[in-house]
Design a protein around this motif. Structure first.
Motif, short mmCIF file in Angstrom:
data_model
loop_
_atom_site.label_atom_id
_atom_site.label_comp_id
_atom_site.label_asym_id
_atom_site.label_seq_id
_atom_site.Cartn_x
_atom_site.Cartn_y
_atom_site.Cartn_z
N ILE A 274 4.17 -1.73 26.66
CA ILE A 274 5.36 -2.62 26.25
C ILE A 274 6.14 -1.70 25.15
O ILE A 274 5.62 -1.35 23.89
CB ILE A 274 4.70 -3.90 25.64
N PRO A 275 7.31 -1.23 25.56
CA PRO A 275 8.17 -0.59 24.44
C PRO A 275 8.53 -1.22 23.38
O PRO A 275 8.70 -2.31 23.26
CB PRO A 275 9.53 -0.12 25.36
N PRO A 276 8.59 -0.70 22.00
CA PRO A 276 9.10 -1.43 20.87
C PRO A 276 10.62 -1.71 21.10
O PRO A 276 11.44 -1.09 21.65
CB PRO A 276 9.15 -0.23 19.88
N ASN A 277 10.91 -2.87 20.40
CA ASN A 277 12.25 -3.53 20.28
C ASN A 277 12.99 -2.97 19.26
O ASN A 277 12.64 -3.35 17.96
CB ASN A 277 12.15 -5.12 20.43
N ILE A 278 13.98 -2.15 19.49
CA ILE A 278 14.49 -1.29 18.22
C ILE A 278 15.97 -2.22 17.67
O ILE A 278 16.66 -1.71 16.89
CB ILE A 278 14.85 0.01 18.53
N ASN A 279 16.01 -3.25 18.52
CA ASN A 279 17.37 -4.12 17.89
C ASN A 279 16.93 -5.20 17.25
O ASN A 279 17.86 -6.27 16.97
CB ASN A 279 18.06 -4.43 19.32
N LEU A 280 15.92 -5.24 16.56
CA LEU A 280 15.48 -6.52 15.69
C LEU A 280 16.39 -6.49 14.24
O LEU A 280 16.61 -5.52 13.75
CB LEU A 280 14.03 -6.48 15.55
N SER A 281 16.62 -7.60 13.99
CA SER A 281 17.35 -8.06 12.76
C SER A 281 16.50 -8.77 11.88
O SER A 281 16.85 -8.77 10.68
CB SER A 281 18.69 -8.59 12.98
N GLN A 282 15.49 -9.33 12.34
CA GLN A 282 14.31 -10.10 11.34
C GLN A 282 13.09 -9.83 12.29
O GLN A 282 12.94 -9.33 13.17
CB GLN A 282 14.68 -11.46 11.62
N LYS A 283 12.31 -9.65 11.19
CA LYS A 283 10.63 -9.50 11.74
C LYS A 283 9.79 -10.16 10.69
O LYS A 283 9.89 -10.07 9.37
CB LYS A 283 10.39 -8.04 11.97
N ALA A 284 8.51 -10.45 11.20
CA ALA A 284 7.58 -10.94 10.33
C ALA A 284 6.38 -10.59 11.11
O ALA A 284 6.09 -10.56 12.27
CB ALA A 284 7.55 -12.66 10.33
N GLY A 285 5.33 -10.45 10.22
CA GLY A 285 3.95 -10.28 10.62
C GLY A 285 3.10 -9.55 9.38
O GLY A 285 3.57 -9.49 8.45
N TYR A 286 1.76 -9.31 9.94
CA TYR A 286 0.71 -8.82 8.91
C TYR A 286 1.06 -7.43 8.96
O TYR A 286 1.06 -6.54 9.88
CB TYR A 286 -0.39 -9.34 9.12
N LEU A 287 0.95 -6.90 7.67
CA LEU A 287 0.90 -5.49 7.31
C LEU A 287 -0.03 -5.05 6.10
O LEU A 287 -0.29 -6.11 5.35
CB LEU A 287 2.21 -4.88 6.96
N TYR A 288 -0.55 -4.04 6.36
CA TYR A 288 -1.49 -3.30 4.86
C TYR A 288 -0.20 -2.74 4.12
O TYR A 288 0.44 -2.03 4.48
CB TYR A 288 -2.18 -2.59 5.47
N ILE A 289 -0.42 -3.29 2.68
CA ILE A 289 0.64 -2.52 1.61
C ILE A 289 -0.35 -1.68 0.83
O ILE A 289 -1.81 -2.10 0.50
CB ILE A 289 1.31 -3.46 0.82
N ARG A 290 -0.02 -0.46 0.36
CA ARG A 290 -0.67 0.46 -0.37
C ARG A 290 -0.56 0.14 -2.09
O ARG A 290 0.65 -0.04 -2.41
CB ARG A 290 -0.33 1.79 -0.16
N LYS A 291 -1.49 -0.10 -2.54
CA LYS A 291 -1.43 -0.31 -4.05
C LYS A 291 -2.16 0.91 -4.74
O LYS A 291 -3.41 0.79 -4.55
CB LYS A 291 -2.07 -1.56 -4.43
N GLN A 292 -1.56 1.35 -5.70
CA GLN A 292 -2.29 2.49 -6.54
C GLN A 292 -3.16 2.03 -7.38
O GLN A 292 -2.85 1.15 -8.16
CB GLN A 292 -1.22 3.38 -7.10
N GLN A 293 -4.39 2.64 -7.56
CA GLN A 293 -5.18 2.49 -8.70
C GLN A 293 -5.59 3.71 -9.44
O GLN A 293 -5.02 4.64 -9.32
CB GLN A 293 -6.62 1.84 -8.12
N LEU A 294 -6.52 3.56 -10.29
CA LEU A 294 -6.83 4.63 -11.09
C LEU A 294 -7.47 5.71 -10.20
O LEU A 294 -7.32 6.88 -10.24
CB LEU A 294 -7.95 4.29 -12.29
N ILE A 295 -8.30 5.25 -9.41
CA ILE A 295 -9.11 6.33 -8.43
C ILE A 295 -8.70 6.13 -7.19
O ILE A 295 -9.26 4.89 -6.36
CB ILE A 295 -10.53 6.34 -8.79
N GLY A 296 -7.64 6.59 -6.40
CA GLY A 296 -7.46 6.32 -5.02
C GLY A 296 -6.61 5.16 -5.01
O GLY A 296 -6.00 4.70 -5.82
N ASN A 297 -6.44 4.82 -3.65
CA ASN A 297 -5.45 3.88 -3.36
C ASN A 297 -6.30 2.54 -2.66
O ASN A 297 -7.33 2.75 -2.12
CB ASN A 297 -4.49 4.38 -2.11
N LYS A 298 -5.44 1.35 -2.88
CA LYS A 298 -6.01 0.13 -2.28
C LYS A 298 -5.19 -0.36 -1.34
O LYS A 298 -4.03 -0.55 -1.71
CB LYS A 298 -6.24 -0.84 -3.43
N TRP A 299 -5.61 -0.73 0.03
CA TRP A 299 -4.71 -1.53 1.04
C TRP A 299 -5.00 -3.08 1.07
O TRP A 299 -6.22 -3.14 1.23
CB TRP A 299 -5.11 -0.67 2.06
#
Length: 727
Positions: A274-299
């Motif tokens: 299934i190819p990606p749809n590159i013409n989207l103007s809106q999108k929603a879904g779950y993602l992992y976000i990177r957060k910096q900590q004192l030692i390493g990163n937290k997702w």
């Protein structure tokens, strides 16, 4: 059946926060229904167990049926047919309470059996499905976390396959459990209309059959019509339940087939591409976000969505989303990124804000769709990576905004000293009308979503391209304004600073009330959600013993100043400890209007409320001390004036006494107009024709020898005058 709320089975696999919130409403409704059904069962058991207490038990049952109206079911309308039917049953039960005979067998067959079946078969099934749903949700989260932690190394291919298969099994299990759980909750909305009414029909029929004494009270045409209508309604509901169950089963099968490719985070090779749809103007879904900590990163896993040119983030336990980055800023772009420990990562860069947000998607297709959607939104705002777009996309039509009358609460507050014109304030904009989700929303009251910008007071601001720049409206440098503010804070007895964001303000009818503040916060938050207003004005709130100021952090200019005597009430929100509101009095209005202002803070709102309380107490104490000092000063001034008046009267009296004494001792002529300078004994020494008299003109003495003192021991007139003067 129209009027029955249902959970959408299509949203079971996505498991978005909105779906979870709606699910919690259904679960709370089922819990209340279970509690209510248990009470109904107890009432029926009382009727069956004790013949002597039939009247009291019947009355309790009637009263319990009336309590259905005050239960406030989230999914039940206030004027529902079921509510009216239960009320009608309660009125009939009041008539039956006068009859004291009952047949236990009839009650057991026609009243207790349907109710026990509903409690044991249906409500217990809901409880069991709830536990299975919680377990499946937890296992799905663990499998997802294990899969997302896989490394990009090739030697971990076997682990990647095992994790992928495990995620497939857990996700499929979660989806199937969710579908059955949702369908059970939907079916419960139909069953409640059957099994809550069947026991009551059996009770009424048993009463009519076995109580001959109640024949006159129960054998009426209106009761027969009522019971026949209820029976027909139940049969109709059961028929609709069967049809709905059949449709639900078919929909579940269809959704399982359509969602087969979504069970895999990384689809296997044998599945169609299934190819990606590159013409989207809106999108929603779950993602992992990177957060910096004192030692390493937290997702952290969060639900992301684009709305109004903003990238929003919302956790499962949160009610509303928060802003991650404004995609309308210049220089924002998204691109793939490389990470040492994560796959399918990309980042959103902002050259102006000097900010970078790292995100991770489930697979490559999701990552490409997110990057394309974000860049499409950025190009729609007129900017591309490396400079401005030559062909900007057409701007979407914005809603026309009208001045808000409630913004007068900010304009009519006491202006800060040093402003050249306190009345030259431009009102902020607010939507003309808001369609609220509840009937308690006041549509006629406009809402202000933003403070006035300092540049709005200056009419000579030149038009410029790009984002607007702030200027100082008082023709002062930022250093001068900051120094003046520091001097004011230095001389203040009490001072505290907080970082707040303005959510909105609106006019209210009263000057105090915690419920009033909570309702205003609810209305403003609902209006912001309906109007898609997510941008908030950040300010520094400075609370002193004299006033409450909102400072623009960019220019250090005072946006608005509230005197403490104008703040009548303040309160924090009961559920969200970061929201607060305070009510102020509008000085410029002769009708005594009030406005409620709502803010979001970085610290608990209780701390700001405590600071305002402390400042108010100090201001009240200073006011009392000032009044006491003015009273003492007034008393002293009055005493001083009284003393001066007494002294002036005393001096006038002494001068009059002096004039009277002087005139009594001086030798005057017989007519009292002349002063005789010679004594009677010295008449022989002076010629008779040389008698000298003194009139009102200056006295002139002739050149004559002074009389000899040996001729008379009596003092002269001049000596007497000197003695009188000394006296």
């Amino acid at each position: 059946m129209p009027g029955i709320e249902r959970l959408h089975l299509e949203d079971a696999l996505e498991d978005s926060p909105q779906t979870r919130n709606l699910l919690s409403v259904f679960e709370r409704d089922a819990s209340i229904l279970k509690k209510y059904s248990g009470g109904l069962h107890n009432c029926c058991q009382r009727i069956m167990s004790a013949q002597n207490e039939l009247c009291a038990a019947t009355q309790a049952l009637a009263q319990h049926l009336r309590l259905y109206d005050v239960q406030k079911f989230p999914l039940e309308a206030e004027d529902s047919v079921l509510n009216a039917t239960l009320k009608q049953f309660a009125s009939y039960l009041d008539d039956v309470s006068s009859i004291h005979q009952v047949l236990s067998a009839q009650f057991s067959e026609t009243m207790m059996y349907p109710l026990n079946r509903f409690l044991q078969a249906d409500l217990e099934e809901i409880s069991t499905m709830f536990e299975m749903f919680q377990i499946a949700s937890h296992e799905h989260e663990q499998a997802m976390m294990k899969y997302m932690k896989l490394s990009k190394k090739k030697d971990s291919e076997r682990q990647r396959t095992e994790a992928n298969e495990e995620l497939y099994v857990m996700r499929k299990k979660f989806h199937q459990t969710s579908l059955h759980y949702y369908s059970s909750l939907n079916a419960l909305q139909y069953k409640r209309r059957c099994f809550l009414l069947e026991p009551l029909i059996g009770f009424m029929q048993a009463e009519r059959t076995f109580f001959h004494m109640g024949q006159d009270a129960l054998c009426k045409s209106e009761i027969e019509d009522f019971l026949s209508n209820i029976s027909a309604s139940i049969q109709q509901v059961q028929t609709e339940l069967k049809e709905e169950t059949k449709k639900t089963v078919e929909l579940i099968d269809s959704l399982e087939q359509q969602s087969a490719h979504m069970y895999y985070a990384d689809p296997p090779i044998d599945m169609p591409y299934i190819p990606p749809n590159i013409n989207l103007s809106q999108k929603a879904g779950y993602l992992y976000i990177r957060k910096q900590q004192l030692i390493g990163n937290k997702w952290d896993r969060c639900f992301f969505f684009t709305q109004g040119g903003n990238l929003m983030c919302q956790a499962k336990e949160e009610i509303a989303g928060k802003l991650i980055i404004d995609l309308n800023e210049e220089g924002v772009f998204a691109e793939p990124a490389e990470s040492d420990d994560r796959r399918f990562t990309f980042q959103i860069n902002s050259a102006k804000l000097k900010k970078s947000v790292g995100l991770q998607a489930e697979n490559e297709r999701e990552r490409d769709e997110w990057i394309s959607a974000i860049n499409n939104i950025v190009r729609g705002g007129g900017f591309v990576k490396g400079g401005k777009s030559t062909q900007a996309a057409p701007e979407p039509k914005k809603k026309e905004r009208h001045p808000s009358s409630s913004s007068a609460s900010l304009q009519q507050s006491e202006p800060e000293s040093g402003s050249p014109d306190s009345n030259s304030v431009t009102t902020s904009s607010a939507p003309p009308s808001i369609t609220a989700p509840s009937a308690s929303m006041t549509l006629e009251t406009p809402i202000q979503f933003d403070h006035m910008i300092p540049t709005e007071a200056n009419g000579n601001v030149k038009s410029q391209t790009g984002p607007p720049k702030r200027i100082n409206p008082f023709d002062q440098s930022a250093i001068d304004v900051l120094n003046a503010l520091d001097d004011a804070l230095e001389h203040a007895v009490f001072s505290e600073q907080f970082t707040v964001r303005f959510l909105g303000s609106m006019e209210v009818k009263m000057d105090r009330g915690e419920k009033l503040v909570s309702e205003t916060i609810r209305q403003i938050m609902a209006a912001r959600a309906i109007q898609n207003v997510f941008k908030m004005t950040e300010s520094r709130m400075i609370v002193t013993n004299e006033s409450l100021r909102l400072i623009d952090p960019a220019t250090n200019c005072i946006r608005v100043r509230f005197a403490l005597e104008d703040i009548s009430f303040w309160s924090a929100h009961q559920e969200n400890n970061r929201l607060l509101g305070f009510i102020t009095r509008n000085r410029g209005s002769s009708l005594g209007t009030f406005a409620c202002h709502v803010f979001e803070s970085n610290v608990p709102a209780v701390e700001i409320c405590q600071a305002i309380s402390t400042a108010t107490k100090l201001a009240f104490q200073a006011l009392m001390e000032k009044k006491a000092a003015e009273k003492i000063r007034t008393v002293k001034e009055r005493e001083k004036n009284l003393l001066l008046a007494n002294i002036s009267q005393l001096e006038d009296k002494d001068e009059d006494d002096y004039d009277i004494g002087l005139s009594s001792h001086l030798p005057l002529s017989p007519d009292g107009k002349y002063l005789v300078l010679t004594a009677p004994e010295d008449d022989d020494l002076l010629p008779e024709t040389e008698a000298i008299a003194i009139s009102s003109q200056p006295i002139s003495l002739p050149a004559q020898p002074a009389p000899s003192k040996s001729k008379s021991s009596q003092p002269t007139d001049e000596e007497e005058i000197d003695k009188e003067s000394e006296a």
